[in-house]
Design a protein around this motif. Structure first.
Motif, PDB file in Angstrom:
ATOM      1  N   HIS A   1     -63.443  38.474  93.338  1.00 18.51           N
ATOM      2  CA  HIS A   1     -62.892  39.300  92.564  1.00 18.51           C
ATOM      3  C   HIS A   1     -61.906  39.109  91.201  1.00 18.51           C
ATOM      4  O   HIS A   1     -62.255  39.623  90.024  1.00 18.51           O
ATOM      5  N   GLY A   2     -61.925  37.810  91.131  1.00 22.59           N
ATOM      6  CA  GLY A   2     -60.978  36.932  90.443  1.00 22.59           C
ATOM      7  C   GLY A   2     -59.364  36.789  90.801  1.00 22.59           C
ATOM      8  O   GLY A   2     -58.877  38.619  91.240  1.00 22.59           O
ATOM      9  N   SER A   3     -58.775  36.417  90.136  1.00 28.89           N
ATOM     10  CA  SER A   3     -57.566  36.360  90.173  1.00 28.89           C
ATOM     11  C   SER A   3     -56.326  37.999  89.409  1.00 28.89           C
ATOM     12  O   SER A   3     -55.691  37.907  90.292  1.00 28.89           O
ATOM     13  N   ASP A   4     -58.051  38.125  88.617  1.00 27.06           N
ATOM     14  CA  ASP A   4     -56.818  39.110  87.453  1.00 27.06           C
ATOM     15  C   ASP A   4     -57.256  40.219  87.949  1.00 27.06           C
ATOM     16  O   ASP A   4     -56.092  41.029  88.307  1.00 27.06           O
TER      17      ASP A   4
ATOM     18  N   LEU B   1     -60.607  26.323  93.185  1.00 28.95           N
ATOM     19  CA  LEU B   1     -59.772  27.008  93.950  1.00 28.95           C
ATOM     20  C   LEU B   1     -58.820  26.670  93.685  1.00 28.95           C
ATOM     21  O   LEU B   1     -57.918  28.171  93.877  1.00 28.95           O
ATOM     22  N   LEU B   2     -57.582  26.183  93.958  1.00 34.54           N
ATOM     23  CA  LEU B   2     -56.097  26.427  93.773  1.00 34.54           C
ATOM     24  C   LEU B   2     -55.963  26.994  92.780  1.00 34.54           C
ATOM     25  O   LEU B   2     -54.726  27.549  92.943  1.00 34.54           O
ATOM     26  N   ASP B   3     -56.528  26.235  91.580  1.00 29.43           N
ATOM     27  CA  ASP B   3     -56.042  27.229  89.828  1.00 29.43           C
ATOM     28  C   ASP B   3     -55.802  29.093  90.658  1.00 29.43           C
ATOM     29  O   ASP B   3     -55.333  29.712  89.888  1.00 29.43           O
ATOM     30  N   LEU B   4     -57.542  29.051  90.974  1.00 29.67           N
ATOM     31  CA  LEU B   4     -57.613  30.352  90.849  1.00 29.67           C
ATOM     32  C   LEU B   4     -56.280  31.412  92.073  1.00 29.67           C
ATOM     33  O   LEU B   4     -56.176  32.565  92.017  1.00 29.67           O
ATOM     34  N   ILE B   5     -56.710  30.623  93.160  1.00 32.28           N
ATOM     35  CA  ILE B   5     -55.175  31.421  93.793  1.00 32.28           C
ATOM     36  C   ILE B   5     -53.862  31.019  93.720  1.00 32.28           C
ATOM     37  O   ILE B   5     -53.147  32.295  93.680  1.00 32.28           O
ATOM     38  N   ASP B   6     -53.473  30.126  92.561  1.00 29.43           N
ATOM     39  CA  ASP B   6     -52.375  30.194  91.505  1.00 29.43           C
ATOM     40  C   ASP B   6     -52.123  31.815  91.399  1.00 29.43           C
ATOM     41  O   ASP B   6     -51.573  31.923  90.552  1.00 29.43           O
TER      42      ASP B   6
ATOM     43  N   SER C   1     -53.615  34.213  90.866  1.00 28.43           N
ATOM     44  CA  SER C   1     -53.784  35.571  91.656  1.00 28.43           C
ATOM     45  C   SER C   1     -52.382  36.053  91.930  1.00 28.43           C
ATOM     46  O   SER C   1     -52.044  37.396  92.046  1.00 28.43           O
ATOM     47  N   GLY C   2     -51.860  34.793  92.141  1.00 28.38           N
ATOM     48  CA  GLY C   2     -50.241  35.625  92.660  1.00 28.38           C
ATOM     49  C   GLY C   2     -50.222  36.178  93.989  1.00 28.38           C
ATOM     50  O   GLY C   2     -48.906  36.052  94.554  1.00 28.38           O
TER      51      GLY C   2
ATOM     52  N   HIS D   1     -45.301  43.934  88.949  1.00 29.77           N
ATOM     53  CA  HIS D   1     -45.605  43.480  90.598  1.00 29.77           C
ATOM     54  C   HIS D   1     -46.917  43.142  91.028  1.00 29.77           C
ATOM     55  O   HIS D   1     -47.911  43.384  90.383  1.00 29.77           O
ATOM     56  N   LYS D   2     -48.268  41.725  91.920  1.00 24.04           N
ATOM     57  CA  LYS D   2     -48.461  40.744  91.818  1.00 24.04           C
ATOM     58  C   LYS D   2     -49.813  41.622  93.469  1.00 24.04           C
ATOM     59  O   LYS D   2     -48.868  41.453  94.054  1.00 24.04           O
ATOM     60  N   GLY D   3     -50.482  42.293  93.040  1.00 21.33           N
ATOM     61  CA  GLY D   3     -51.202  42.179  94.696  1.00 21.33           C
ATOM     62  C   GLY D   3     -51.076  43.377  95.363  1.00 21.33           C
ATOM     63  O   GLY D   3     -50.159  44.002  95.139  1.00 21.33           O
TER      64      GLY D   3
END
Lengths: 571, 365, 530
Positions: free
Chosen positions: A376-379, A196-201, A203-204, A389-391
């Motif tokens: 939906h995933g980090s990508d 989960l931490l990797d996923l949030i990382d 995502s930016g 820019h992300k997000g």
């Protein structure tokens, strides 16, 4: 520690409850002071000397400390009947909308002004006891729900607001209807905390409350820190003038906040959490309480969440009126019942937070962003931003613009697109003069710089920042020196008083903007204002003192002739 | 200076171009102090937890954008630190000008308290004369407080919070608190009352740590017009058995104050109300200044006499009893209040004078 | 004290009994408060709800004089719960079995019936102390000023020995000395049974040593205590030298004291004021006060420190040692040819084993705790490390005894006495200082508000308080600091001579007066004092 649900904060105003009963109700819970104070405040309509003595004795807090701390908060009434006296928002936008006249109108009821109450997309908010009302000059006060964000004018994919307009979204059933709590279920059943931490990382996602610190890194630091229990704090003390996005999220999508916090708990190993909600949102408190009860009943909060080992207890805590409590360490002191001065850092809350234990303090928007990212995933999330820019970012847009409201923008959106295409441009017959950024904390951007895009690198280059995403618009009819005076007066009012540059600096800058003191000569005036500002920005102890001079610095940068003309008038 | 590194770990940092060793947990301010750097501060008291209010002790650290308060920043290996640059001195000057601008004056009588000269000294050093940043003053004094020990001239207060912290952290009374916020900050006690109605125990620690004399020693200030230089003589408090180190403050031959000794092993800067404020009995007009002897037998009066006469009379009386009733008819009581030399003399007076053990002290009642 | 003051910041469990420390030793109490700030737990046993009790985690409001019952029950619980330190007991103590047998009858329920402290609170306190890693006991005269003072101390020693809370940092049994140099008076040999350095006068080796040192004959028997001497005045004791003590106001049974001193053929008083005691003297000699003399004080942690002259003595006042030497020389006594305080102190060091390693210059900075047996010795901050003075620590089996007086129909109220923060002893000093006099300008007897009502007293009104020895007129203060049925008075005010009432009994071993308990009758006064 896990003795079941708290009593409802909003329902402790039983007039016949004794002092001892009120204290016993909260004494064995974490962070008991604020709820106990509110319980007495609600029961009696103010906090009497005897109430303070009872609380000091019951919670073993030195009386002098308690007395001092109570005076720190804006909304704790110390005179009989004080709680019911109307407070009228005199934030920057409400000033434009005639709050002074409304204050006069309500003067017979003992009305007083309060700093921005977070409803700048609407008529003037008025707080009367636990009623959150809106007022218009010449009309009776009305109870109206929080406006929903307008449908996204750009047709872009949203993260936080994607389902907020769905009917019944605020209920558990409504939340689940569009995939609510699927992210939590997926996390506890399929992902390890590390995944989960990797996923949030990836995502930016970064802090949406203002500081912009990468969320994954913050959570990882808490996960890796030693010390138990660990804590998640949802910073819902939306005190920045011109910001009202968190209120919209909590009122219309409360389960998203709870799910985001549960996911944070899973990622970090936290076993308890707090929502620290600003005093000015009493209706939001009731909504969150209802949602929390539903979530607890559905095994989404408490022990063994969704059949997993995750054990997360969640407590609601209501602030008492202090802008500085939006600063995370000040918030933690407030939760702990201490004087709400900011703490010295390092150490940071990730290692020494609530009760000196590892703590993640996250803004409402940040936490609400998490469930969709997990689903939906980090990508997916990263790609929502424009260019590199992300997000996304929620912008609370208000002031002299056709369609104020909350907008979820892709990070990197040009300011002009937001102002002209999304929000309909200036009022008829007017042109834009300036906007504020980060509520008031980012100072002004003059219309000559409206080509900017809404992202931190671009704004930093203009000596400003996006922060919590409050953008207030001022058209060519407005007196920018007066707007600046009001802004600095707000910072002076909210300065905690801990450090010299902010405590004295905000006062001196306000006096200079108002013409109450200081040189009349433009050059000497500017020299004093710059000297104070530069020292405040360099050596203040927290963000308030560092940011406040952006108001004067940007005023002098964009509107030197208005300043000179005014000083000329004063001589 | 090899002494400086005794007991310090091998971590190194660079301070003003000099490589220094430091101990884990040491702050940059402490490291700088150790090298006798003249880093200004108004809110620092070495006995208290670092607080970071005045920001005067800011230093530059490579890699950190803004200057950091050296008192709250722990030393870390590899740090490159500058304690005095043009930019820092400019900020310090501005800060001092801001501080001076909220008070009526920086110069006050040193009798107000131990640390009372700190503001005045720094104001002079930075040329902060009150001419810039004029505006409202902060803090409301409490001339209405009837206590005759602690003056509460909050118009001199600069909100360094040393009094609040010393009361909580050192004295443990938590009597002093902070009312309101920002420029409206006011040091106070519960319900804004008088000190004698609060949790205050009049230990005086707030007075002695106040850097402006806002909180001040009203007993000492009675001697503002007493001629002479203020001098300190180190001694031990004459009250309970804790043995607090004090400085007896004098102007010529007049005792004008008592102050705690920061390096006193038993008290480390603390005192209680008796030690701090209970000294006016010393040069009290009711003191015995001449020997007295009773004239006219048991029912007679005590009248002044010369030392020779009184000592002769005292000795004769003992000799007479010894000769009439024997040496076991003489008894002596030593004081638990007087110094060793007194008690030793008393017991030797009995043991060597009358060869008995008929001596005791006042510890049984 | 077995441990230094600095150690008071280190315990994890603090047990204060019979000590109103925040008022009587305020600066020492700041260290306890620091320990509590760090998380240490506090047990307070005191009949009165003193300020320290309000900070306590467990508060034991025992009836005055019931300490042996309370402490025996705590020992009982520690044994029962298996919280004893077996290793320590085996290595360093003796007679544990006798003590553990002895306390089987001290059940908490029985102790509740004696002391009034709920059994569950006694258990909570015992378990807290019993489980402490570093448990420290602090006491003052609330333990010793009883007819069973020795039993009280032995009861505390039992707790210390059975849990091994001694000889280490942050532990120990720590009596707090009440006067600035009461420790020093003992160190100097102003005791009927000890030469300087606590060398017993009954030991022939010591007798020989002092014979040689002073060049005189010595008595082989100990002398009598002051209490006995006062009783013998006019009948055996005919002359007295009183140095710096206001016996008439501070000692129990004022009438008896006055009578005793008046019975003397010759009374010489050395003091700084014309006290009630000095007023009875045949010769009064004016002493140089604090600040006017050089000398040494030893504090409660056995630390000799220098006091220094800051101003010349007032008028013709002289240092005590000079005055005494002058009289002694006139009597033909040898060895009083001192020229300075330094000479006197260095002579003390030359004859005292505990001070053997010290001299005037070495105590200048007060860095040593005695014993300092030889030059170069660093001093002894913690006593009883590894071994006790007598070798093994000895358990004792004290029995509970009622106080000398117990309440009855005639005298239905317990009176206990002590100090207040603002005043010191008989107020010769604090009564002449503006600040302390402002805080407490008059004596008040502290009575529980419900008792004020039931006894038909008035808060702020006057009452007549009488014991078997006399009566006084005193103003009433209603306060919950006093428990029901027990009142409190300080002995500081000459116009409210509470020592007229006290003096019901003495500890048979130490002759210490039972100043903490007597019984009185208290009634509203019909008239205020003139």
């Amino acid at each position: 520690m896990f003795e079941g649900p708290s009593p409802r904060l909003s329902e402790r105003a039983m007039t016949r409850t004794t002092d001892d009963e009120l204290i016993a109700c909260w004494r064995d819970e974490p962070a008991p002071l604020l709820p106990v104070l509110h319980a007495f405040h609600d029961r009696d309509g103010y906090l009497s000397d005897d109430a303070l003595r009872a609380v000091a004795h019951g919670l073993r807090i030195p009386l002098a400390d308690l007395y001092g701390t109570v005076t720190f908060y804006h909304h704790i009434a110390r005179i009989e009947g004080g709680k019911q006296r109307p407070r009228v928002c005199d934030g920057p936008v409400c000033k434009l909308n005639g709050c002074d006249a409304l204050l006069d109108q309500l003067a017979p009821e003992g009305a007083t002004a309060m700093p921005c109450a977070g409803r700048c997309d609407d008529p003037i908010p008025v707080l009367r006891g636990d009623e959150f009302l809106v007022g218009r000059v010449g009309a009776p006060l009305a109870a109206e729900g929080t406006p929903l964000p307008p449908p996204n004018p750009g047709g872009v994919t949203e993260c936080c607001f994607a389902h907020i307009r769905d009917a019944g979204r605020a209920s558990l059933a409504g939340y689940r209807a569009s995939g609510g709590y699927e992210a939590l279920a997926r996390a506890v059943q399929e992902l390890s905390p590390a995944e989960l931490l990797d996923l949030i990382d990836a995502s930016g996602l970064a802090g949406r409350g203002g500081a912009g610190f990468p969320t994954g890194r913050k959570w990882r630091a808490v996960a890796e820190a030693t010390g138990e229990p660990k804590t998640i704090v949802c910073n819902a003390d939306e005190g920045e003038p011109g910001c009202f996005k968190d209120r919209a999220l909590m009122d219309h999508d409360p389960h998203a906040v709870i799910e985001g916090m549960a996911l944070a708990a899973y990622a970090t190993g936290a076993t308890r959490g707090f929502v620290y909600l600003r005093y000015e949102y009493p209706h939001t408190l009731r909504i969150l309480e209802g949602a929390l009860e539903e979530a607890r009943a559905a095994n989404l909060i408490g022990p063994g969440i969704l059949g997993s080992d995750l054990h997360f207890e969640l407590y609601l805590r209501r602030g008492a009126g202090a802008y500085i409590c939006g600063e995370e360490t000040s918030l933690l002191n407030s939760l702990e019942g201490k004087h709400p001065f900011p703490r010295n850092r390092p150490p940071y809350p990730v290692t020494h937070g609530f009760e000196d234990k590892p703590t993640a303090v996250n803004n409402v928007e940040t936490l609400v962003s998490v469930p969709p990212i997990v689903r939906h995933g980090s990508d997916w999330y990263a790609a929502l931003g424009l260019g590199e820019h992300k997000g996304t970012k929620l912008i609370s847009l208000s002031g002299d613009v056709q369609r104020p409201g909350n907008y979820e923008i892709p990070i990197g959106l040009p300011l002009r697109t937001l102002l002209d295409e999304w929000a309909g441009g200036p009022r008829a017959g007017r042109s834009f003069q300036a906007v504020t950024m980060a509520g008031l904390s980012g100072g002004f951007i003059g219309s000559e710089d409206f080509d900017i895009t809404l992202d931190e690198p671009c704004l930093r280059a203009k000596q400003s920042f996006l922060g919590a995403g409050g953008v207030m618009v001022f058209d060519d009819s407005r007196d920018m020196l007066e707007v600046a005076r009001q802004a600095m007066s707000f910072f002076a009012h909210e300065s905690c008083g801990k450090c010299v540059p902010c405590r004295i600096g905000t006062q001196r800058l306000t006096e200079r903007l108002a013409g109450d003191a200081g040189p009349r000569d433009t050059e000497l005036w500017s020299a004093e204002v710059h000297d104070i500002g530069h020292t405040m920005m360099a050596v203040s102890a927290c963000g308030l003192g560092i940011a406040a001079p952006l108001v004067t610095e940007s005023l002098l940068r964009y509107f030197p002739e208005q300043v000179a003309a005014r000083l000329e008038q004063r001589t | 200076m090899s002494d400086d590194t005794n007991g310090y770990e091998l971590s190194l940092l660079e301070l003003d171009g000099e490589e220094l060793k430091f101990r884990a947990g040491e702050t940059l301010y402490e490291v700088a102090q150790r090298r006798n750097k003249d880093v200004p501060t108004l809110c620092y008291d070495p006995r208290l937890e670092a607080f970071g209010a005045c920001r005067l002790c800011v230093v530059e650290v490579d890699g950190i954008r803004n200057p950091v308060a050296s008192c709250t920043t722990k030393a870390q290996a590899g740090m490159v630190v500058r304690t005095k640059t043009e930019a820092l001195e400019k900020h310090r000057k501005t800060l001092m000008e801001l501080v001076v601008s909220e008070n009526p004056e920086a110069t006050i009588d040193p009798l107000r308290g131990m640390a009372s000269q700190e503001l005045g000294v720094l104001a002079e050093r930075y040329g902060a004369d009150g001419s810039r940043f004029q505006g409202k003053h902060s803090g409301s004094s409490r001339p209405d407080d009837p206590n005759p020990m602690i003056g509460r001239d909050y118009d001199h207060c600069i909100s360094c919070y040393r009094c609040v912290r010393v009361c909580a952290e050192q004295e443990g009374d938590y009597a002093i608190s902070i009312k309101n916020r920002g420029f409206g900050t006011q040091i106070t006690v519960e319900f804004d009352g008088f000190l004698s109605d609060s949790a205050c125990t009049f230990c005086g620690q707030c007075v002695q740590t106040c850097p402006t004399g806002a909180l001040n020693d009203l007993r000492a200030r009675k001697h503002e017009d007493t001629p002479g230089e203020l001098e300190a003589t180190r001694s031990i408090c004459p009250y309970c058995g804790v043995g607090c180190s004090v400085d007896i403050m004098t102007k010529e031959d007049t005792v004008v104050a008592v102050r705690p000794a920061m390096d006193g092993p038993a008290n480390e800067g603390a005192l209680c109300v008796k030690g701090q404020f209970g000294w006016e009995w010393i040069q009290n007009p009711e003191r015995l200044t001449k020997p007295l002897v009773r004239k006219g037998g048991k029912g007679g009066e005590l009248v002044e006499a010369t030392w020779e006469e009184a000592l002769e009379r005292a000795a004769q009386g003992f000799a007479q009893v010894r000769d009439t009733h024997g040496r076991h008819a003489v008894y002596a009581v030593a004081s638990g209040r007087a110094p060793h030399e007194s008690a030793y003399s008393v017991q030797k007076f009995i043991r060597a004078g009358f060869m008995s053990n008929l001596v005791d002290n006042c510890s049984r009642a | 004290m077995s441990n230094p003051l600095a150690d008071m910041e280190l315990p994890d469990v603090i047990f204060c009994i019979g000590t109103n420390m925040t008022e009587t030793h305020p600066v020492a109490a700041t260290r306890l408060k620091k320990a509590m700030r760090r998380g240490a737990k506090l047990i307070v046993a005191d009949p009165r709800r003193i300020p320290l009790a309000q900070k306590a985690d467990v508060y034991l409001p025992l009836r005055v004089g019931s300490d042996v019952a309370l402490l025996g029950a705590m020992a009982h619980v520690i044994v029962r719960e298996g919280l004893v330190d077996r290793e320590f007991i085996e290595a360093r103590t003796e007679d544990y079995e006798a003590m553990s047998q002895h306390v089987t009858k001290f059940t908490p329920e029985w102790a509740e019936s004696i002391s009034g402290v709920p059994a569950r609170d006694i258990e909570a306190a015992a378990i807290l102390y019993g489980k402490a890693e570093r448990g420290a006991i602090y006491y003052t005269l609330g333990i010793t000023e009883h007819i069973c003072g020795v039993d009280n101390v032995q009861s505390l020693c039992n707790l210390v020995l059975m849990t091994g809370n001694i000889g280490r940092e942050g532990t120990g049994i720590n009596p707090m000395r009440g006067q600035n140099n009461i420790q020093g008076a003992g160190d100097c040999g102003a005791l009927p049974n000890n030469y300087p350095g606590f060398q017993p006068v009954s030991d022939p080796a010591n007798q020989a040593k002092f014979k040689a040192a002073w060049g005189v004959e010595v008595d082989l028997e100990p002398g009598m205590t002051k209490v006995r001497a006062l009783e013998a005045c006019g009948d055996g004791i005919q002359a007295m030298l009183i140095c710096g003590e206001n016996t008439v106001v501070s000692d129990p049974d004022r009438k008896h004291c006055e009578h005793a001193l008046r019975s003397l053929e010759h009374l010489v008083v050395i003091d700084i004021f014309l006290t009630e005691t000095a007023a009875l003297a045949d010769v009064v000699l004016p002493a140089a006060a604090w600040g006017e003399t050089d000398g040494v004080f030893a504090n409660t942690e056995r630390r000799p420190q220098r006091v220094r002259q800051a101003v010349p003595p007032m008028g013709e006042a002289k240092p005590d040692w000079w005055i005494i030497a002058q009289i002694a020389q006139r009597l033909g006594a040898p060895g009083f040819e001192w020229e300075s305080a330094k000479d006197v102190f260095n002579e003390l060091c030359s004859v005292s084993e505990t001070y053997a390693g010290l001299d005037w210059d070495l105590v200048a900075e007060g860095r040593h705790h005695w014993p300092v047996p030889e030059k170069g010795h660093p001093g002894t901050p913690v006593l009883h490390v590894g071994e006790f003075l007598r070798g093994r620590g000895l358990f004792k089996t004290p029995e509970y005894r009622d106080p000398a007086e117990t309440v009855d129909d005639e005298y239905p109220v317990w009176l206990t006495t002590g100090r207040r923060l603002a005043h010191y002893h008989t107020r010769t000093m604090t009564g002449r200082s503006v600040g302390t006099q402002f805080l407490v300008p008059e004596e008040l007897v502290e009575v529980h508000p419900d008792d004020v009502r039931d006894w038909k007293l008035e808060d702020g009104g006057f009452a007549v308080m009488a014991s078997r020895r006399g009566e006084i007129l005193v103003k009433v203060k209603a306060t919950k600091q006093s428990p029901r049925g027990t009142v409190f008075c300080s002995f500081s005010f000459g116009d409210v001579p509470v020592n007229t009432l006290t003096g019901s009994g003495y500890d048979p071993l130490t002759d210490t007066a039972e100043l903490k308990v007597c019984t009185v009758n208290i009634e509203a006064a019909s008239t205020a004092p003139a």
